[in-house]
Design a protein around this motif. Structure first.
Motif: not given
Length: 96
Positions: A28-29, A33, A35, A39, A61
């Motif tokens: 996951a790290q 991720s 932006s 999202r 969010c």
């Protein structure tokens, strides 16, 4: 030069000597991720977000500020991903 290869979770557990959940946390790290705009688009694609009201986006969010949500929605309208419906307090957005 050494050859690159993919490891299974079990192999990584043995190599690193850590638990399965730790391996998943490391994955996951390592994965970048999304932006904030990505999202919002992803949530709308998954039908978790209708884009009809900004309040709904803010609830799903909470880490994205109202100004940022407004900027993202404006950019999505300009790019043709969504269309703006109404004005003022009754403004909504629909996916095209």
């Amino acid at each position: 030069m050494s050859e690159k290869r993919c490891y299974t979770v079990q192999e990584l557990q043995e190599i690193l000597g850590v638990s399965r959940p730790t391996i998943y946390n490391l994955y996951a790290q390592a994965i970048p991720s999304l932006s904030q705009a990505q999202r919002i688009k992803q949530l709308s694609k998954e039908k978790q977000l209708s884009l009809e009201k900004m309040e709904e986006i803010m609830e799903l969010c909470p880490d994205i500020s109202k100004v940022t949500v407004e900027r993202i929605l404006t950019n999505l309208v300009k790019s043709g991903y969504i269309a703006k419906v109404g004005a003022g307090l009754s403004t909504g957005y629909v996916r095209i």
